[in-house]
Design an enzyme around this catalytic site. Structure first.
Site, mmCIF file in Angstrom:
data_model
loop_
_atom_site.group_PDB
_atom_site.id
_atom_site.type_symbol
_atom_site.label_atom_id
_atom_site.label_comp_id
_atom_site.label_asym_id
_atom_site.label_seq_id
_atom_site.Cartn_x
_atom_site.Cartn_y
_atom_site.Cartn_z
ATOM 1 N N HIS A 44 0.906 -1.257 -0.107
ATOM 2 C CA HIS A 44 0.054 0.026 0.064
ATOM 3 C C HIS A 44 1.004 1.201 -0.034
ATOM 4 C CE1 HIS A 44 -3.698 -2.140 1.786
ATOM 5 N NE2 HIS A 44 -3.378 -2.645 0.563
ATOM 6 N N GLU A 46 1.256 3.708 1.902
ATOM 7 C CA GLU A 46 1.931 4.067 3.509
ATOM 8 C C GLU A 46 3.203 3.069 3.416
ATOM 9 O OE1 GLU A 46 -2.501 3.845 4.474
ATOM 10 O OE2 GLU A 46 -1.315 3.076 2.966
ATOM 11 N N CYS A 78 -1.481 -1.818 7.701
ATOM 12 C CA CYS A 78 -0.812 -0.400 7.625
ATOM 13 C C CYS A 78 -0.681 0.153 8.833
ATOM 14 C CB CYS A 78 -1.261 0.415 6.307
ATOM 15 S SG CYS A 78 -1.117 -0.109 4.729
ATOM 16 N N ARG A 189 -11.652 6.550 -20.864
ATOM 17 C CA ARG A 189 -11.579 5.151 -21.041
ATOM 18 C C ARG A 189 -10.491 4.696 -20.201
ATOM 19 N NH1 ARG A 189 -12.665 4.169 -27.475
ATOM 20 N NH2 ARG A 189 -14.789 4.935 -27.759
ATOM 21 N N THR A 201 -25.240 0.318 -31.537
ATOM 22 C CA THR A 201 -23.846 1.094 -31.722
ATOM 23 C C THR A 201 -22.911 0.320 -32.313
ATOM 24 O OG1 THR A 201 -24.091 2.582 -29.748
ATOM 25 C CG2 THR A 201 -22.066 2.411 -30.571
ATOM 26 N N LEU A 209 -13.787 0.971 -29.640
ATOM 27 C CA LEU A 209 -14.240 1.121 -28.279
ATOM 28 C C LEU A 209 -12.985 0.682 -27.520
ATOM 29 C CD1 LEU A 209 -17.688 -0.020 -28.219
ATOM 30 C CD2 LEU A 209 -16.869 2.308 -28.638
ATOM 31 N N ARG A 212 -7.246 4.322 -26.119
ATOM 32 C CA ARG A 212 -6.006 4.748 -27.018
ATOM 33 C C ARG A 212 -5.297 6.028 -26.637
ATOM 34 N NH1 ARG A 212 -9.920 3.119 -30.484
ATOM 35 N NH2 ARG A 212 -10.712 5.322 -31.408
ATOM 36 N N GLU A 299 -21.057 4.064 -23.336
ATOM 37 C CA GLU A 299 -21.170 4.665 -24.552
ATOM 38 C C GLU A 299 -22.013 4.260 -25.541
ATOM 39 O OE1 GLU A 299 -17.269 5.843 -26.411
ATOM 40 O OE2 GLU A 299 -16.213 5.556 -24.386
ATOM 41 N N PRO A 302 -29.535 5.996 -28.187
ATOM 42 C CA PRO A 302 -30.705 6.439 -27.388
ATOM 43 C C PRO A 302 -31.339 5.392 -26.561
ATOM 44 C CG PRO A 302 -30.531 7.336 -29.585
ATOM 45 C CD PRO A 302 -29.445 6.179 -29.537
#
Length: 368
Positions: A44, A46, A78, A189, A201, A209, A212, A299, A302
Site C-alpha cells: 500500500h 503507506e 498498514c 476510458r 452502436t 471502443l 487509445r 457509450e 438512445p
C-alpha cells in the site's frame, strides 16, 4: 496533502480493484518518503513511503489520502507498520469507505498514541475514489454515461452514415466533437475498468471502443456489449481486435453456429435473461461487480442510454456539446417511456477545443 493526491492519481489504471492512494512523510519540513499504490506492487502507499523514509519516519508526520487499513488482506495492516516506524502524527483526507476498515484504522492509531487529523482535502479524495466507494459498498460498479451531442441534442449528424473507404471507419466530417474532446474520451476510458455499449452502436458504427490514451494500465479495458439476439458479427472490428477483453451478454442460444464462431474467436458469451428483447441491466452490473469491475463508461445510443437512466444505474453524466446543428430529431440522447431522474448535483462545465462539456451527478455518489 495536495502532493499526496497527485501521487494517488498516478495509480489511475494501475490500482483497481483497490483504491488509489498516495502518501507523503514529512519530517522537519522536508519530504523524507512518499509513494502511491499499484495493485501489482501489493504494498500500500503507506508502506511504499515508509520503506523510502526508513529511520527518518520516526517522529515524522504522515499524510495519506485514505484511512490506513487495520486488517489483513493481500498485505498486513498498514496501521501496525506506521506504529512500528515511530510516526508521530497522521493526517488523512478521508475515512475508508470499506465497512471492514471504516474508522478502525484511526482508532488503532489513536490507541497507540499517534495524533490523527482527518478531513484535509476530503472532497477531492472522495471524488478520486468514488468508483471504489460505490463498488465496495454495493458490489456494483460506478457508471458514467458519456455522450457527444450537437447543440440541438443529437448523437449523430446526417452525414454520419457515410463511411470512408472499406474500413468502416467514420469519415472526418462525421465526427460531432473535436480532437480535443476525443482525446478526453480516451482519458476517460483509461480511468475506467470497462466500457459498456449496445449492439445497435456496434452495427451502426463498427467501433473499436479501445483505450487509445497511451497511458499505462494494469489490464486491458474490458469491452462489454449487450446483444440480446446475438447479432454481433465475427467480422466486426471489435471482435477482430479482441484479446480476452470482450464480454457479450446475450439471451440468444449459445449452441448456434454464430455463437460458436464468436467463442472460437475468444469472445466470452454470458447468458442472461431478456424481457421484451431487453437485457436486465442491473443483473449485468451485478455480474460486472462480481468480476471486480469498479467503474463502467457507458457509450451507447438512445435506447440503451434511456434504459440505463430509467433503471437508475447511472451515477454521472459527461456530455460533450459541439457547436453544430444536426437539424433533425433522429438520434436523441435518450429514449425512455417513463424517465423520472433524480436532481442533478455537482454540475460543472469544461471546454475542450471548441466544445463544451457538462459534467453532473445523478445519485450524489461523490458526496457519499
Amino acid at each position: 496533502m495536495q502532493h499526496a493526491l497527485a501521487l494517488a492519481r498516478k495509480g489511475t489504471g494501475l490500482a483497481s480493484p483497490n483504491p488509489m492512494v498516495g502518501c507523503v512523510i514529512v519530517r522537519e519540513g522536508q519530504i523524507v518518503g512518499e509513494g502511491f499504490h499499484q495493485y501489482e506492487w501489493r504494498d500500500h502507499a503507506e508502506i511504499v513511503a515508509l520503506k523510502t523514509a526508513e529511520e527518518k519516519a520516526r517522529c515524522a508526520t504522515l499524510y495519506v489520502t485514505l484511512e490506513p487499513c487495520n486488517h489483513t488482506g493481500r498485505t498486513g495492516p498498514c496501521t501496525e507498520a506506521i506504529i512500528a516506524a515511530g510516526v508521530q502524527r497522521v493526517v488523512a483526507a478521508m475515512e475508508d469507505p470499506n465497512p471492514v476498515n471504516s474508522g478502525h484504522g484511526f482508532e488503532r492509531l489513536r490507541a497507540a498514541g499517534i495524533e490523527v487529523f482527518t478531513g484535509v482535502c476530503e472532497e477531492e479524495a472522495r471524488c478520486l475514489n468514488e468508483a471504489f466507494a460505490c463498488w465496495i459498498r454495493t458490489k456494483r460498479p460506478f457508471v458514467t454515461l458519456k455522450s457527444a451531442l450537437t447543440l440541438d441534442g443529437q448523437l449523430a449528424l446526417p452525414q454520419s452514415k457515410k463511411k470512408s473507404g472499406k474500413s468502416g471507419k467514420r469519415s472526418h466530417d462525421a465526427w460531432i466533437t473535436s480532437e480535443e474532446s476525443r482525446a478526453e474520451v480516451h482519458r476517460m476510458r483509461h480511468t475506467s475498468d470497462a466500457l459498456l455499449t449496445g449492439i445497435g452502436t456496434i452495427l451502426a458504427d463498427d467501433p473499436l471502443l479501445t483505450d487509445r490514451s497511451g497511458l499505462p494500465r494494469r489490464k486491458r479495458l474490458l469491452r462489454v456489449v449487450l446483444d440480446s439476439k446475438l447479432r454481433l458479427s465475427p467480422k466486426s472490428r471489435i471482435v477482430k481486435t479482441s484479446d480476452d477483453d470482450l464480454l457479450v451478454f446475450t439471451a440468444g442460444p449459445l449452441n448456434s453456429v454464430k455463437a460458436r464462431k464468436l467463442q472460437d474467436a475468444g469472445i466470452e458469451l454470458v447468458p442472461t435473461k431478456a424481457k421484451d428483447g431487453r437485457i436486465d441491466l442491473l443483473s449485468v452490473l451485478a455480474e460486472l461487480g462480481s468480476r471486480e469491475i469498479l467503474s463502467v463508461l457507458l457509450e451507447a445510443g438512445p435506447t440503451l442510454n434511456g434504459a440505463a437512466l430509467a433503471a437508475g444505474m447511472v451515477h454521472r453524466l459527461f456530455l460533450f456539446y459541439a457547436p453544430k446543428i444536426a437539424g433533425d430529431n433522429r438520434v436523441p440522447l435518450a429514449v425512455a417511456s417513463k424517465l423520472n431522474l433524480s436532481p442533478l448535483s455537482n454540475v460543472r462545465t469544461q471546454q475542450f477545443g471548441p466544445d463544451i462539456a457538462i459534467e453532473a451527478y445523478l445519485q450524489g455518489a461523490c458526496k457519499k
